[in-house]
Design a protein around this motif. Structure first.
Motif, PDB file in Angstrom:
ATOM      1  N   LEU A 186       0.817  -1.213   0.000  1.00 20.87           N
ATOM      2  CA  LEU A 186       0.000   0.000   0.000  1.00 20.87           C
ATOM      3  C   LEU A 186       0.850   1.261   0.000  1.00 20.87           C
ATOM      4  CD1 LEU A 186      -2.801  -1.050   2.542  1.00 20.87           C
ATOM      5  CD2 LEU A 186      -2.672  -1.442   0.065  1.00 20.87           C
ATOM      6  N   GLN A 187       2.185   1.095  -0.018  1.00 16.33           N
ATOM      7  CA  GLN A 187       3.099   2.232  -0.057  1.00 16.33           C
ATOM      8  C   GLN A 187       3.435   2.604  -1.494  1.00 16.33           C
ATOM      9  OE1 GLN A 187       4.108   3.254   3.168  1.00 16.33           O
ATOM     10  NE2 GLN A 187       4.888   5.150   2.308  1.00 16.33           N
ATOM     11  N   GLY A 188       3.751   1.588  -2.304  1.00 16.63           N
ATOM     12  CA  GLY A 188       4.029   1.822  -3.710  1.00 16.63           C
ATOM     13  C   GLY A 188       5.338   2.526  -3.985  1.00 16.63           C
ATOM     14  N   LEU A 189       6.369   2.240  -3.196  1.00 16.70           N
ATOM     15  CA  LEU A 189       7.691   2.818  -3.390  1.00 16.70           C
ATOM     16  C   LEU A 189       8.733   1.702  -3.457  1.00 16.70           C
ATOM     17  CD1 LEU A 189       7.539   5.794  -0.840  1.00 16.70           C
ATOM     18  CD2 LEU A 189       7.215   5.909  -3.318  1.00 16.70           C
ATOM     19  N   PHE A 190       9.970   2.057  -3.785  1.00 18.57           N
ATOM     20  CA  PHE A 190      11.020   1.049  -3.922  1.00 18.57           C
ATOM     21  C   PHE A 190      11.199   0.248  -2.635  1.00 18.57           C
ATOM     22  CE2 PHE A 190      15.416  -0.323  -3.411  1.00 18.57           C
ATOM     23  CZ  PHE A 190      15.597  -1.088  -4.557  1.00 18.57           C
ATOM     24  N   LYS A 191      11.206   0.946  -1.483  1.00 17.93           N
ATOM     25  CA  LYS A 191      11.465   0.261  -0.222  1.00 17.93           C
ATOM     26  C   LYS A 191      10.353  -0.732   0.114  1.00 17.93           C
ATOM     27  CE  LYS A 191       9.545   4.114   2.524  1.00 17.93           C
ATOM     28  NZ  LYS A 191       9.828   5.099   3.605  1.00 17.93           N
ATOM     29  N   SER A 192       9.094  -0.353  -0.163  1.00 15.89           N
ATOM     30  CA  SER A 192       7.992  -1.278   0.125  1.00 15.89           C
ATOM     31  C   SER A 192       7.972  -2.416  -0.882  1.00 15.89           C
ATOM     32  CB  SER A 192       6.654  -0.537   0.119  1.00 15.89           C
ATOM     33  OG  SER A 192       6.429   0.104  -1.125  1.00 15.89           O
ATOM     34  N   ALA A 193       8.369  -2.130  -2.133  1.00 13.37           N
ATOM     35  CA  ALA A 193       8.450  -3.185  -3.142  1.00 13.37           C
ATOM     36  C   ALA A 193       9.508  -4.213  -2.756  1.00 13.37           C
ATOM     37  CB  ALA A 193       8.774  -2.580  -4.503  1.00 13.37           C
ATOM     38  N   ALA A 194      10.623  -3.731  -2.196  1.00 13.62           N
ATOM     39  CA  ALA A 194      11.677  -4.647  -1.764  1.00 13.62           C
ATOM     40  C   ALA A 194      11.182  -5.565  -0.644  1.00 13.62           C
ATOM     41  CB  ALA A 194      12.891  -3.846  -1.289  1.00 13.62           C
ATOM     42  N   ILE A 195      10.358  -5.018   0.252  1.00 15.52           N
ATOM     43  CA  ILE A 195       9.802  -5.831   1.340  1.00 15.52           C
ATOM     44  C   ILE A 195       8.805  -6.846   0.789  1.00 15.52           C
ATOM     45  CG2 ILE A 195       8.384  -5.761   3.432  1.00 15.52           C
ATOM     46  CD1 ILE A 195       9.651  -2.982   3.974  1.00 15.52           C
ATOM     47  N   ALA A 196       7.928  -6.394  -0.108  1.00 15.77           N
ATOM     48  CA  ALA A 196       6.953  -7.316  -0.712  1.00 15.77           C
ATOM     49  C   ALA A 196       7.665  -8.439  -1.459  1.00 15.77           C
ATOM     50  CB  ALA A 196       6.025  -6.554  -1.650  1.00 15.77           C
ATOM     51  N   TRP A 197       8.715  -8.092  -2.212  1.00 12.99           N
ATOM     52  CA  TRP A 197       9.485  -9.098  -2.950  1.00 12.99           C
ATOM     53  C   TRP A 197      10.168 -10.064  -1.995  1.00 12.99           C
ATOM     54  CZ3 TRP A 197      14.768 -10.181  -3.155  1.00 12.99           C
ATOM     55  CH2 TRP A 197      15.161 -11.056  -4.178  1.00 12.99           C
ATOM     56  N   SER A 198      10.740  -9.540  -0.903  1.00 13.63           N
ATOM     57  CA  SER A 198      11.455 -10.374   0.067  1.00 13.63           C
ATOM     58  C   SER A 198      10.528 -11.321   0.810  1.00 13.63           C
ATOM     59  CB  SER A 198      12.197  -9.489   1.076  1.00 13.63           C
ATOM     60  OG  SER A 198      13.163  -8.674   0.436  1.00 13.63           O
ATOM     61  N   SER A 199       9.244 -10.971   0.871  1.00 15.84           N
ATOM     62  CA  SER A 199       8.288 -11.830   1.586  1.00 15.84           C
ATOM     63  C   SER A 199       8.025 -13.142   0.867  1.00 15.84           C
ATOM     64  CB  SER A 199       6.964 -11.093   1.767  1.00 15.84           C
ATOM     65  OG  SER A 199       6.244 -11.012   0.537  1.00 15.84           O
ATOM     66  N   LYS A 200       8.319 -13.170  -0.448  1.00 17.37           N
ATOM     67  CA  LYS A 200       8.071 -14.346  -1.290  1.00 17.37           C
ATOM     68  C   LYS A 200       6.586 -14.741  -1.307  1.00 17.37           C
ATOM     69  CE  LYS A 200      12.726 -16.271  -0.835  1.00 17.37           C
ATOM     70  NZ  LYS A 200      13.127 -15.831  -2.177  1.00 17.37           N
ATOM     71  N   ALA A 201       5.710 -13.753  -1.145  1.00 15.41           N
ATOM     72  CA  ALA A 201       4.269 -14.026  -1.172  1.00 15.41           C
ATOM     73  C   ALA A 201       3.852 -14.546  -2.540  1.00 15.41           C
ATOM     74  CB  ALA A 201       3.486 -12.757  -0.835  1.00 15.41           C
ATOM     75  N   ALA A 202       2.897 -15.453  -2.549  1.00 19.28           N
ATOM     76  CA  ALA A 202       2.434 -16.031  -3.813  1.00 19.28           C
ATOM     77  C   ALA A 202       1.764 -14.988  -4.690  1.00 19.28           C
ATOM     78  CB  ALA A 202       1.473 -17.178  -3.518  1.00 19.28           C
ATOM     79  N   LEU A 203       1.026 -14.072  -4.070  1.00 17.44           N
ATOM     80  CA  LEU A 203       0.312 -13.020  -4.802  1.00 17.44           C
ATOM     81  C   LEU A 203       0.743 -11.679  -4.234  1.00 17.44           C
ATOM     82  CD1 LEU A 203      -2.001 -12.031  -6.733  1.00 17.44           C
ATOM     83  CD2 LEU A 203      -3.558 -12.314  -4.772  1.00 17.44           C
ATOM     84  N   LYS A 204       1.107 -10.764  -5.103  1.00 14.05           N
ATOM     85  CA  LYS A 204       1.524  -9.429  -4.656  1.00 14.05           C
ATOM     86  C   LYS A 204       0.694  -8.376  -5.391  1.00 14.05           C
ATOM     87  CE  LYS A 204       5.907 -10.645  -5.456  1.00 14.05           C
ATOM     88  NZ  LYS A 204       5.925 -12.108  -5.240  1.00 14.05           N
TER      89      LYS A 204
END
Length: 339
Positions: free
Chosen positions: A91-109
């Motif tokens: 819900l942030q939509g910035l590089f730092k939040s994208a890095a966290i979402a990517w690092s989570s390895k969630a099936a759906l992002k």
């Protein structure tokens, strides 16, 4: 849906706007475990939220140097990956939040409709029915894309008995004695052109006194302390000064019990609106359609300038942006709540 990650790090107002997402997820998936990643300044407002199972604090300053990144990335990821996420909502939509979402390895992002800094390459932007509407609804569109029903919009803010007691004592010591109702004046803002002139706050303060109520100034930090001093100097009767006296939860109590709250497009004012307190917001560089007091857009007072909605932190023309919003315009909005 077993595990959901929400990444909404800052600022305080933005985190408050995202609060209804936690309620929507748990209402639809009551057995799901909800983890929220947040930065320290907004941590307090999420504490005790019954719809969040775990809070993970992201301390950005620790990652700014190469050495700090190498030392902290592994432990942070270990904590983040304690659960296998079915979905991550950026819900942030910035590089730092994208890095966290990517690092989570969630099936759906999934992300919001206005992703920046290449975050849309990690999470799929949700262009929902409210893509041009209020930011609260834009965040909820992401929850809707996850399958959540949004029957009602709830801002979960839990104020403990201790915080309520402390807030009452702080109010008493500052000058709110007895049962005299009060109006909160949120005088500060991070953006210079979101700050209303102190002389107008002083006039509004005197008007509130004339109606038999107490004006209470809130804020935090050295700048807000100076603003409060300037207002007190200009007012016929100094308002009650609560600047720097409370944490976010105690401030929430102060505003929840107020007759009304007045301020700019800032976190504390959005918190007041979310709790249902009558909230009058003056606006210039940002627009009410996106950032006005949620559920009370009729109480937004937008500056009568053709250059409004510029989304600039400081006016490129050198104007005092909000100086065209006169105290009488705010008083007119307030009057209905102070009868």
């Amino acid at each position: 849906m077993q595990n959901v990650l929400v990444v909404k790090l800052s600022a305080i107002g933005d985190v408050i706007h995202a609060l209804p997402v936690s309620y929507a997820i748990k209402e639809t998936y009551p057995e799901a475990r909800l983890t929220w990643v947040v930065e320290p300044p907004a941590y307090n407002i999420l504490q005790g939220n019954p719809y969040i199972d775990e809070l993970i604090v992201f301390e950005k300053k620790k990652f700014k140097s190469l050495g700090g990144f190498l030392a902290n990335y592994g432990p942070f990821c270990d904590k983040l990956r304690q659960h296998k996420y079915d979905a991550a909502l950026d819900l942030q939509g910035l590089f730092k939040s994208a890095a966290i979402a990517w690092s989570s390895k969630a099936a759906l992002k999934l992300g919001t409709c206005n992703m920046r800094e290449l975050s849309d390459k990690v999470s799929s932007p949700v262009i929902g029915a409210h893509a041009n509407g209020h930011i609260v609804e834009r965040y909820l569109d992401v929850a809707r894309a996850l399958g959540c029903r949004v029957d009602k919009v709830v801002f979960p803010v839990v104020i403990s008995a201790d915080d309520a007691k402390l807030a009452r004592s702080y109010l008493y010591v500052a000058g709110c004695k007895g049962d005299i109702p009060y109006v909160v004046l949120a005088v500060g803002a991070n953006w210079p052109n979101k700050r209303w002139p102190v002389k107008y706050f002083a006039r509004l303060s005197d008007w509130i006194y004339s109606r038999g109520l107490l004006p209470v100034i809130v804020g935090g930090g050295a700048l807000d302390e100076q603003l409060a001093e300037d207002i007190s100097r200009l007012a016929e009767i100094p308002p009650v000064n609560m600047v720097g006296k409370t944490n976010l939860k105690q401030l929430a109590y102060v505003m929840r019990e107020a007759k009304a709250v007045v301020g700019g497009d800032t976190g504390p004012v959005h918190l007041a609106a979310g709790m249902g307190t009558p909230t009058v917001m003056f606006m210039g560089p940002t627009d009410a359609n996106r950032n006005g007091p949620y559920g009370q857009l009729e109480n937004a007072v937008e500056v009568p300038r053709e250059c409004r909605y510029c989304w600039k932190r400081a006016c490129p023309k050198g104007l005092d942006c909000l100086a065209k919003i006169m105290p009488e315009m705010i008083e007119e909005k307030l009057a209905r709540y102070l009868r």
